[in-house]
Design a protein around this motif. Sequence first.
Motif, PDB file in Angstrom:
ATOM      1  N   THR A  31      81.306  15.500 105.755  1.00 24.50           N
ATOM      2  CA  THR A  31      80.166  16.394 105.502  1.00 24.50           C
ATOM      3  C   THR A  31      78.883  15.593 105.529  1.00 24.50           C
ATOM      4  O   THR A  31      78.888  14.387 105.307  1.00 24.50           O
ATOM      5  CB  THR A  31      80.268  17.043 104.116  1.00 24.50           C
ATOM      6  OG1 THR A  31      80.799  16.086 103.219  1.00 24.50           O
ATOM      7  CG2 THR A  31      81.141  18.246 104.129  1.00 24.50           C
TER       8      THR A  31
ATOM      9  N   LYS B   5      79.711  11.772 104.274  1.00 23.73           N
ATOM     10  CA  LYS B   5      80.814  11.288 103.467  1.00 23.73           C
ATOM     11  C   LYS B   5      82.106  11.939 103.940  1.00 23.73           C
ATOM     12  O   LYS B   5      82.120  13.071 104.406  1.00 23.73           O
ATOM     13  CB  LYS B   5      80.559  11.590 102.000  1.00 23.73           C
ATOM     14  CG  LYS B   5      80.281  13.044 101.727  1.00 23.73           C
ATOM     15  CD  LYS B   5      80.139  13.280 100.257  1.00 23.73           C
ATOM     16  CE  LYS B   5      79.799  14.731 100.010  1.00 23.73           C
ATOM     17  NZ  LYS B   5      79.903  15.132  98.633  1.00 23.73           N
TER      18      LYS B   5
ATOM     19  N   SER C   3      80.287  26.263 106.740  1.00 26.22           N
ATOM     20  CA  SER C   3      79.040  25.672 106.271  1.00 26.22           C
ATOM     21  C   SER C   3      78.495  24.724 107.330  1.00 26.22           C
ATOM     22  O   SER C   3      79.246  23.941 107.916  1.00 26.22           O
ATOM     23  CB  SER C   3      79.324  24.908 104.977  1.00 26.22           C
ATOM     24  OG  SER C   3      78.261  24.058 104.681  1.00 26.22           O
TER      25      SER C   3
ATOM     26  N   ARG D 269      76.935  22.143 106.866  1.00 25.96           N
ATOM     27  CA  ARG D 269      76.958  20.751 106.418  1.00 25.96           C
ATOM     28  C   ARG D 269      78.207  20.021 106.875  1.00 25.96           C
ATOM     29  O   ARG D 269      78.242  18.799 106.858  1.00 25.96           O
ATOM     30  CB  ARG D 269      76.906  20.708 104.888  1.00 25.96           C
ATOM     31  CG  ARG D 269      75.506  20.696 104.351  1.00 25.96           C
ATOM     32  CD  ARG D 269      75.499  20.851 102.869  1.00 25.96           C
ATOM     33  NE  ARG D 269      76.058  19.689 102.207  1.00 25.96           N
ATOM     34  CZ  ARG D 269      76.236  19.596 100.888  1.00 25.96           C
ATOM     35  NH1 ARG D 269      75.906  20.608 100.129  1.00 25.96           N
ATOM     36  NH2 ARG D 269      76.739  18.532 100.351  1.00 25.96           N
ATOM     37  N   ILE D 270      79.239  20.758 107.255  1.00 23.49           N
ATOM     38  CA  ILE D 270      80.478  20.095 107.670  1.00 23.49           C
ATOM     39  C   ILE D 270      80.298  19.573 109.088  1.00 23.49           C
ATOM     40  O   ILE D 270      79.904  20.310 109.989  1.00 23.49           O
ATOM     41  CB  ILE D 270      81.657  21.080 107.607  1.00 23.49           C
ATOM     42  CG1 ILE D 270      81.854  21.521 106.165  1.00 23.49           C
ATOM     43  CG2 ILE D 270      82.907  20.433 108.119  1.00 23.49           C
ATOM     44  CD1 ILE D 270      83.085  22.360 105.980  1.00 23.49           C
TER      45      ILE D 270
END
Lengths: 246, 122
Positions: free
Chosen positions: A77, A87, A124, A126-127
């Motif tokens: 992510t 991370k 999402s 963010r992934i």
Amino acid sequence: RVSSDGKPPKFQPPPKPVIIDRKTQKEERRFLSPEFIPPRGRTDPLKYYIERKDMIQRRKVFNIPEFYVGHVLAVTTADPYANDKSKRFVGICIQRGGKGLGATFVLRNVIEDQGVEICYELYSPRIQAIEVLKLEKRLDDNLMYLRDALPEYSTFDVNMKPVPRMDHEEIPVNKLQVRMKPKPWSKRWERPKYNIKGIKFELPEHKMKAAQKWSQPWLEFDMLREYDTSKIEEKIRKELSEELEK
Amino acid sequence: SITGARRAIQKLTRVRVVDNSALGNTPYHRPPKCIHVYNKTGVGKVGDKILLAIKGEKKKALIVGHKMPGPTMTPRFDSNNVVLIEDNGNPIGTRIKTPIPYTLRRREGEFSKVLAIARNFV
């Protein structure tokens, strides 16, 4: 046969018939992610149609692999507070919940004797990447009992290499029976409401019988709770295959 | 343990001290308990300071992880983790082995020393 240049013709063995049954096998197993199936209710199907369009848009840009509960996944992510801004977390998927764009999955791992669970949203932005490290279905749909099981069943190496997939058709079912920590547990997993097959209950006989007191055998015959998704699934599959080919 | 429902940390919750300080690791017949949360609401989440009662002494501590599920994409730990701290924010221990959420980095100014001794991040 006419011999060329007076020499006997080279023996050419007949071509072996190669039977590829891909078509039939492909039709038998097609995976439809569970968050596409709309829940039972009286909402306008237009809402789910619009959500599905957005989900397909996201899937075109970012590949969400096929996975079930029990697979070991590695998720990267984006995070402004991490080194290198991204991370990576490795864990076993214990639960897949939510429908539509809010679909989530929970990954669990034990790091340095501390159990950690992270609930990720599938869609999402963010992934950045989802990799399937180990393909393995378990006997249950919900592995929440791993919280009360011995920590060795939830530990997975962070630098684990992806296990190569043998067959393209079947996903192996791991019939592992997990051993639990001593009671009390977070939920009474021996009760028939949870219907768990993946635990090795080492409880005395009278306790197992007492737990059956809470069984509700009439529930599976309740007609008002029936939700037949086969036709809905067919429609959604057609929609998906059309949209993804564009 | 006896507790059933998972709430975040409030008064009288038993916590687990996670650093390698002497106070946190020497065995005592009573587990370290929270007596006050420095918050408007009495409920402490990750990054809040609390007062602990350890070995008959009062000590401040920083919450590093709790059993209650938080916002999505944040980790949820299997035990309520806490790092012992002085009044000015200096940690008492020298190493933190257990994983710490990345969200603590947001408040780098206050917790820079705690983050410096942390080994793993989640």
